[in-house]
Design a protein around this motif. Sequence first.
Motif, short mmCIF file in Angstrom:
data_model
loop_
_atom_site.label_atom_id
_atom_site.label_comp_id
_atom_site.label_asym_id
_atom_site.label_seq_id
_atom_site.Cartn_x
_atom_site.Cartn_y
_atom_site.Cartn_z
N LYS A 3 -10.08 -15.84 47.53
CA LYS A 3 -10.28 -17.29 47.46
C LYS A 3 -9.67 -17.86 46.19
CE LYS A 3 -13.86 -20.82 47.64
NZ LYS A 3 -15.29 -21.10 47.76
N ARG A 4 -9.83 -17.10 45.08
CA ARG A 4 -9.31 -17.59 43.81
C ARG A 4 -7.79 -17.73 43.86
NH1 ARG A 4 -10.09 -20.75 39.58
NH2 ARG A 4 -8.82 -20.12 37.80
N TRP A 5 -7.10 -16.68 44.36
CA TRP A 5 -5.64 -16.77 44.42
C TRP A 5 -5.19 -17.79 45.44
CZ3 TRP A 5 -2.46 -15.52 40.86
CH2 TRP A 5 -2.78 -14.50 39.96
N ALA A 6 -5.94 -17.93 46.54
CA ALA A 6 -5.59 -18.96 47.52
C ALA A 6 -5.63 -20.33 46.90
CB ALA A 6 -6.55 -18.89 48.71
N PHE A 7 -6.64 -20.57 46.03
CA PHE A 7 -6.73 -21.87 45.36
C PHE A 7 -5.56 -22.07 44.40
CE2 PHE A 7 -8.16 -23.96 41.38
CZ PHE A 7 -8.05 -25.25 41.84
N VAL A 8 -5.21 -21.01 43.65
CA VAL A 8 -4.10 -21.13 42.71
C VAL A 8 -2.81 -21.50 43.44
CG1 VAL A 8 -2.62 -19.84 41.12
CG2 VAL A 8 -5.11 -19.57 41.01
N VAL A 9 -2.58 -20.85 44.57
CA VAL A 9 -1.37 -21.15 45.36
C VAL A 9 -1.42 -22.57 45.88
CG1 VAL A 9 -0.11 -20.58 47.46
CG2 VAL A 9 -0.95 -18.75 45.97
N LEU A 10 -2.60 -22.98 46.37
CA LEU A 10 -2.74 -24.34 46.89
C LEU A 10 -2.49 -25.37 45.80
CD1 LEU A 10 -3.69 -26.37 49.07
CD2 LEU A 10 -6.02 -25.96 48.30
N ALA A 38 -8.71 -28.99 44.04
CA ALA A 38 -9.65 -28.28 43.17
C ALA A 38 -11.02 -28.18 43.82
CB ALA A 38 -9.74 -28.97 41.82
N LEU A 39 -11.48 -29.24 44.44
CA LEU A 39 -12.78 -29.20 45.11
C LEU A 39 -12.76 -28.22 46.28
CD1 LEU A 39 -13.69 -32.99 45.02
CD2 LEU A 39 -14.94 -31.14 43.88
N ARG A 40 -11.67 -28.23 47.05
CA ARG A 40 -11.57 -27.27 48.15
C ARG A 40 -11.54 -25.84 47.63
NH1 ARG A 40 -7.85 -31.15 50.26
NH2 ARG A 40 -6.09 -29.94 49.43
N GLY A 41 -10.95 -25.64 46.46
CA GLY A 41 -10.83 -24.31 45.90
C GLY A 41 -11.99 -23.86 45.04
#
Length: 261
Positions: A3-10, A38-41
């Motif tokens: 989830k953390r890396w998915a947020f960084v990519v997003l 940021a909220l989604r991540g």
Amino acid sequence: MSKRWAFVVLLAGVLSACAAGGGKDHDESRNLEVARAALRGGAPQIALRATTARLTDDPTDVEAALLQGDALTALGRLEQAEWSYRAALRGRPGLAAAHLGLGRCLLATHPAEAERQFQFSVDREPGNAAAWNDLGVARDLLRRHDDAQMAYRSALAANPQMIGAQVNLALSLAMSGDAGAAERMVRPFAEDATASIKLRHDLAAVLAMGGQRDEATRILSSDLSPQQVAEALSAYVAARDTREPSQSAALRNVAPQMAPP
């Protein structure tokens, strides 16, 4: 991908897309897109910085105020979030998401006003399951269990898979004296192999309110000390006998299910 890396990519994608343009309007859009990402991540602090930057430029931006309220809520800063939601409502009266956010800020301290805010939200968005669920929580806090159960059933009509509303309905039924029906509703969730501690404790609360103290004790003892078990059982029974969830540990289990921004 975690989830953390998915947020960084997003977030990187949002920033790259924003960097392709230019001008003030583009900067405004960038701040809000960063906040949403940021909220989604799961990074409300980043969302708070982005929305604060936007509101510094334009204090009347309703969307920025709304997102700021969501970020502050996620950070547990409810008093500040309340002001953000009120600012959003000053700019756009009747904004359902702002009424919902404001109600959540007020729920623990002013359940009657929270109920009014949630009612505004469902009046404007009758298919919003999260708003119906939160309305039920406010009504349970006000000891109006029949009305609360109506709200939970409305949440389930909008989203039959909403576990939070199903469990809240079961707890409300137990508090109003129908522990048998409550147990039938919550036991399948609590006995699932992937059940969380909270779900197992929800079952214990229902069992305790139905007089099945021994089984409730066994469930709670897996996670709590003997003193904590005794305190929890006393609170659950008090919720049933006095129908006063605001004074019980059961209240922690009848928490609004926060819909993702």
